[in-house]
Design a protein around this motif. Structure first.
Motif, PDB file in Angstrom:
ATOM      1  N   PRO A 174      72.211   5.331 -18.895  1.00  0.00           N
ATOM      2  CA  PRO A 174      72.787   6.598 -19.387  1.00  0.00           C
ATOM      3  C   PRO A 174      73.826   7.182 -18.432  1.00  0.00           C
ATOM      4  CG  PRO A 174      70.401   6.589 -19.604  1.00  0.00           C
ATOM      5  CD  PRO A 174      70.753   5.391 -18.781  1.00  0.00           C
TER       6      PRO A 174
ATOM      7  N   VAL B  79      70.172  -0.461 -26.432  1.00  0.00           N
ATOM      8  CA  VAL B  79      69.774   0.856 -25.919  1.00  0.00           C
ATOM      9  C   VAL B  79      68.885   0.702 -24.692  1.00  0.00           C
ATOM     10  CG1 VAL B  79      68.394   2.911 -26.451  1.00  0.00           C
ATOM     11  CG2 VAL B  79      70.036   2.044 -28.117  1.00  0.00           C
TER      12      VAL B  79
ATOM     13  N   LYS C  85      71.918   8.736 -23.949  1.00  0.00           N
ATOM     14  CA  LYS C  85      71.387   7.543 -24.619  1.00  0.00           C
ATOM     15  C   LYS C  85      71.314   7.736 -26.132  1.00  0.00           C
ATOM     16  CE  LYS C  85      68.534   4.950 -22.483  1.00  0.00           C
ATOM     17  NZ  LYS C  85      67.365   4.330 -21.793  1.00  0.00           N
TER      18      LYS C  85
END
Length: 340
Positions: free
Chosen positions: A80, A75, A86
């Motif tokens: 994004p 992550v 995200k």
């Protein structure tokens, strides 16, 4: 008159008992016993229990933390995209790491342009007869069939079937369950409060039955709020070794608890291939685990980058570069942390 016959007293007998046979933790419903995916007429059932994998996710701290550290690194490196925020990406990655399957639904407008990508929870998503047929089944009375071709499946290959993915850590689940069982046993041990763990042996003929009953009652009450209390026994005519305390396995139980926790921890970490330095585990030896930065770089090269390559497969299905990652660098992590 004849003498009254004295009634013979029953001779005292020693009594012993044994515990029952060991019972498997998942007796009759072992989630690892599978051969193929079962067809129910609409969709294929997963070969491994999805609810079982869900419960096992939080069965052991090392198991869940190993999954979370991979998710967090992915992550952090993810760039994004307008179609795939995200948060959706994090949910998608978590499904893939837990179930070995991850699904993305393409949401389009009236002219069939893609306006966003949504994660379909792998726990409830099922594969239909065709490669582009998928169902969403959150419970037995709710069934939703996706539009053909609107769902992308990312799966971890399995050697027994080609319909669903299988997580890589299955071989370490027994160790995770054993670790959980040891912890739960220890909790019940302390909550129960009956920490005697010994045999009280009395062979003093001077003891009266009332004294024995009083001692038995005191021992029975020495649990719960009254645990660890002191006991007093007065025997004016007793002899040496008339009362003996024979420990059963209290010390051995403590040693086995720590051994089980350490051995199962190592098995779980080996199943996930996560260095203990990254997990924040305190080394038991003086030499430690080695340089954490080098371990993190090797972990990123051997585990994180291959995962990123698998996740990028979504781009070919969407027809757009949705999944992109920043390069992993320890120096960059430290620099960004210092700025914050």
């Amino acid at each position: 008159m004849g003498k009254k016959s004295k009634k013979a007293k029953p001779s005292p007998r020693a009594e012993a008992f044994t515990f029952g046979d060991p019972t498997p933790v998942l007796d009759g419903s072992d989630i690892l016993d599978y051969t193929e995916s079962w067809w129910n007429g609409k969709w294929y059932e997963p070969p491994v229990s999805r609810p079982g994998l869900t419960k096992s996710y939080r069965a052991n701290s090392h198991h869940s933390s190993s999954i979370q550290v991979k998710r967090n690194i992915l992550v952090r490196a993810y760039i994004p995209h307008r179609l795939f925020p995200k948060q959706e990406f994090a949910r998608w990655v978590l499904d893939y790491l837990i179930f070995g399957d991850a699904y993305v639904e393409k949401i389009g407008n009236w002219v069939r342009d893609t306006i966003r990508l949504k994660t379909s929870l792998a726990k409830y998503t099922r594969r239909g007869k065709g490669e582009d047929e998928f169902w969403y089944v959150p419970n037995w009375h709710q069934q939703h069939e996706f539009e053909p071709g609107s769902v992308f499946q990312l799966m971890e290959p399995d050697i027994n079937q080609e319909i669903y993915g299988i997580p890589e850590y299955l071989s370490s689940l027994n160790s995770a369950w054993l670790n959980e069982s040891a912890t739960l046993f220890r909790r019940k041990y302390y909550l129960n409060g009956s920490h005697a763990g010994f045999i009280l042996y009395m062979n003093d003929p001077a003891q009266e039955k009332q004294d024995v009953d009083n001692l038995r009652t005191a021992l029975k009450e020495a649990k719960g709020p009254g645990n660890f209390r002191n006991l007093f026994m007065y025997s004016p005519n007793g002899k040496k070794d008339g009362i003996q305390v024979i420990p059963i396995a209290e010390v051995q139980a403590k040693d086995e608890f720590f051994n089980i926790k350490n051995i199962t921890r190592d098995d779980v970490l080996a199943g996930h291939r996560v260095p203990p330095q990254i997990m924040g585990i305190i080394p038991q030896n003086t030499s430690g685990f080695g340089d954490v930065e080098k371990a993190a770089l090797v972990f990123a090269a051997n585990e994180i980058e291959p995962l990123q390559e698998r996740l990028i497969e979504l781009n070919d299905w969407v027809g757009e570069e949705v999944i992109r990652f920043k390069p992993y660098s320890i120096g960059q992590v430290i620099e960004e942390t210092e700025k914050k």
